[in-house]
Design an enzyme around this catalytic site. Structure first.
Site, PDB file in Angstrom:
ATOM      1  N   ASP A 281       0.828  -1.208   0.000  1.00 46.71           N
ATOM      2  CA  ASP A 281       0.000   0.000   0.000  1.00 46.71           C
ATOM      3  C   ASP A 281       0.860   1.256   0.000  1.00 46.71           C
ATOM      4  O   ASP A 281       2.053   1.232   0.314  1.00 46.71           O
ATOM      5  CB  ASP A 281      -0.959   0.013   1.194  1.00 46.71           C
ATOM      6  CG  ASP A 281      -0.233   0.030   2.531  1.00 46.71           C
ATOM      7  OD1 ASP A 281       0.764  -0.700   2.675  1.00 46.71           O
ATOM      8  OD2 ASP A 281      -0.664   0.777   3.427  1.00 46.71           O
TER       9      ASP A 281
ATOM     10  N   ASP B 170       8.657   4.235  -0.930  1.00 47.90           N
ATOM     11  CA  ASP B 170       8.027   3.546   0.204  1.00 47.90           C
ATOM     12  C   ASP B 170       6.808   2.754  -0.255  1.00 47.90           C
ATOM     13  O   ASP B 170       5.696   3.244  -0.167  1.00 47.90           O
ATOM     14  CB  ASP B 170       7.648   4.586   1.255  1.00 47.90           C
ATOM     15  CG  ASP B 170       7.198   3.989   2.564  1.00 47.90           C
ATOM     16  OD1 ASP B 170       7.464   2.794   2.797  1.00 47.90           O
ATOM     17  OD2 ASP B 170       6.581   4.717   3.357  1.00 47.90           O
TER      18      ASP B 170
ATOM     19  N   GLU C 169      -0.151  -0.957   5.706  1.00 41.36           N
ATOM     20  CA  GLU C 169       0.936  -0.578   6.609  1.00 41.36           C
ATOM     21  C   GLU C 169       0.909   0.909   6.920  1.00 41.36           C
ATOM     22  O   GLU C 169       1.377   1.337   7.983  1.00 41.36           O
ATOM     23  CB  GLU C 169       2.282  -0.967   5.981  1.00 41.36           C
ATOM     24  CG  GLU C 169       3.477  -0.835   6.916  1.00 41.36           C
ATOM     25  CD  GLU C 169       4.145   0.534   6.901  1.00 41.36           C
ATOM     26  OE1 GLU C 169       5.004   0.793   7.769  1.00 41.36           O
ATOM     27  OE2 GLU C 169       3.802   1.365   6.014  1.00 41.36           O
ATOM     28  N   GLU C 170       0.363   1.706   5.990  1.00 41.78           N
ATOM     29  CA  GLU C 170       0.443   3.153   6.127  1.00 41.78           C
ATOM     30  C   GLU C 170      -0.672   3.743   6.993  1.00 41.78           C
ATOM     31  O   GLU C 170      -0.763   4.965   7.126  1.00 41.78           O
ATOM     32  CB  GLU C 170       0.408   3.816   4.738  1.00 41.78           C
ATOM     33  CG  GLU C 170       1.561   3.430   3.821  1.00 41.78           C
ATOM     34  CD  GLU C 170       2.899   4.009   4.261  1.00 41.78           C
ATOM     35  OE1 GLU C 170       2.975   4.597   5.361  1.00 41.78           O
ATOM     36  OE2 GLU C 170       3.880   3.858   3.525  1.00 41.78           O
TER      37      GLU C 170
ATOM     38  N   GLU D 199      11.942  -1.734   3.651  1.00 42.06           N
ATOM     39  CA  GLU D 199      11.795  -0.314   3.931  1.00 42.06           C
ATOM     40  C   GLU D 199      12.937   0.467   3.282  1.00 42.06           C
ATOM     41  O   GLU D 199      14.075  -0.003   3.231  1.00 42.06           O
ATOM     42  CB  GLU D 199      11.822  -0.070   5.446  1.00 42.06           C
ATOM     43  CG  GLU D 199      10.626  -0.605   6.198  1.00 42.06           C
ATOM     44  CD  GLU D 199       9.399   0.274   6.029  1.00 42.06           C
ATOM     45  OE1 GLU D 199       9.516   1.391   5.494  1.00 42.06           O
ATOM     46  OE2 GLU D 199       8.306  -0.179   6.437  1.00 42.06           O
TER      47      GLU D 199
ATOM     48  N   HIS E 232       6.458   9.500   1.074  1.00 43.02           N
ATOM     49  CA  HIS E 232       5.184  10.205   1.253  1.00 43.02           C
ATOM     50  C   HIS E 232       5.168  11.599   0.627  1.00 43.02           C
ATOM     51  O   HIS E 232       4.140  12.278   0.669  1.00 43.02           O
ATOM     52  CB  HIS E 232       4.810  10.326   2.733  1.00 43.02           C
ATOM     53  CG  HIS E 232       4.704   9.018   3.444  1.00 43.02           C
ATOM     54  ND1 HIS E 232       4.368   8.922   4.778  1.00 43.02           N
ATOM     55  CD2 HIS E 232       4.889   7.742   3.026  1.00 43.02           C
ATOM     56  CE1 HIS E 232       4.351   7.656   5.147  1.00 43.02           C
ATOM     57  NE2 HIS E 232       4.677   6.919   4.094  1.00 43.02           N
TER      58      HIS E 232
END
Length: 372
Positions: free
Chosen positions: A72, A100, A130-131, A159, A339
């Site tokens: 995700d 990410d 996960e986010e 990661e 992000h």
């Protein structure tokens, strides 16, 4: 979209970026990954559990390595589909999730399809959510419902780490510290007791706090104790009778959560404060002295362009560490770009991480020598 796992992992990263997969909307990317693993790999048991894709080999090899990555992303910000560009002479791929962590996912998928003679049995876990809040985290679901899939001698989370091994992770603790006073009209403030003013001794202690630094397995962790939110007051003409500060303690993984709580209590000892724990998560020891982890360190250091360092922040490696499994963060991309609207990953890092992991995961030890 059909994913070609044998394609260059750079192209595979771009293909993954072009499949929108904002948290809670991962159906399309999950289906694409599941289909690709079922049709383009051999020797893997493949299953889907909700929007988590799991695959593992059972070759009877002496060690098992988990490769885990979330599928995700945060919400798209006009950055899907991805695009290639040249920045300061370096080729990069822009796009939501390029850092990410779809580049890390692409490396794992490509290696699963192309390593013919592995040194370890492999478990692949590609998970959702996960986010967002931990209760929705797909790896959390697997830990609860299919825990045997997490068993391994080493876990590698894709990661973003700039091609470095970022070992373990910090723990985190949030505490709400509160004061009380007496409300009064601000024109007659002497009739009250200002709860916000009563926070001053606490804020002084926090500003004077000196963070501990500790070396674990050659990784230097630095702790931090910070006020992250202040609240109080009801009106512009009222002396407040209540105020609070939220404090976040990022602690080295040699402390337990209970020890972290006790440390914060020691820092604020003697102050008349309410003390409420609002959130906590244990850190993860690096575990780099474990044989399986040592082999990864050797492969990365042989490459010459990266090394080992502590992970600042909390990641899902802690889920494995809590089970006694050494776990590291290792993937392409600068975590500081995650992000962001202009999220992008250098193509050379995708290639380098692929080469380093291939050297570690293959039986042919000359692959490590080749990187030296």
């Amino acid at each position: 979209m059909t994913l070609d796992l044998r394609a260059d992992p750079i192209a595979l990263t771009a293909a993954l970026v072009d499949i929108p997969s904002v948290s809670r909307d991962e159906d399309a990317v999950t289906a694409a990954v599941e289909t690709a693993l079922r049709t383009q790999t051999s020797g893997f048991e493949v299953m889907r559990h909700g929007n988590v894709v799991l695959a593992r080999t059972d070759r009877g090899l002496p060690t098992r390595v988990v490769l885990a990555g979330h599928l995700d992303t945060v919400p798209i910000a006009d950055n899907v589909p991805g695009r290639f560009a040249t920045e300061n002479g370096a080729e990069v791929l822009y796009g939501c999730g390029s850092v990410d962590m779809k580049s890390g996912d692409a490396v794992f998928l490509h290696l699963a399809a192309t390593i013919a003679d592995p040194a370890h049995d492999l478990t692949l876990i590609f998970y959702d959510c996960e986010e967002i809040a931990a209760e929705f985290n797909g790896l959390n679901v697997i830990e609860r419902e299919l825990p045997e899939w997490l068993d391994a001698d080493l876990a590698i989370l894709g990661e973003p780490s700039g091609g470095w091994i970022e070992a373990g992770c910090q723990g985190t603790l949030r505490v709400r510290l509160s004061t009380t006073g007496v409300r009064a009209h601000s024109a007659r403030a002497w009739l009250g007791d200002n709860a916000i003013h009563r926070l001053a001794p606490l804020l002084n202690r926090l500003s004077e706090y000196r963070a501990r630094e500790v070396d674990i397995d050659g990784c230097r962790y630095r702790e931090g104790l910070s006020a992250v939110r202040v609240g109080g007051g009801v009106s512009g003409n009222v002396v407040p009778d209540a105020a609070e500060v939220e404090v976040n303690f990022r602690f080295a993984p040699d402390r337990s959560v209970d020890q972290a709580v006790e440390h914060v209590r020691e820092v604020v000892a003697g102050l008349d404060l309410g003390f409420e724990i609002t959130d906590s998560a244990a850190g993860a020891l690096p575990g780099l002295t474990a044989p399986a982890a040592r082999g990864l360190v050797d492969a990365v250091q042989a490459h010459g362009s990266a090394g080992v360092r502590a992970k600042y922040g909390w990641t899902d490696v802690s889920r494995f560490a809590a089970r006694g499994i050494p776990a590291v963060n290792f993937g392409p991309g600068d975590p500081n770009l995650a992000h962001k609207r202009d999220e992008h990953v250098p193509l050379t890092q995708i290639t380098a991480v692929t080469d380093m992991l291939r050297a570690y995961l293959t039986k042919d030890s000359s692959d490590v020598d080749r990187l030296r």
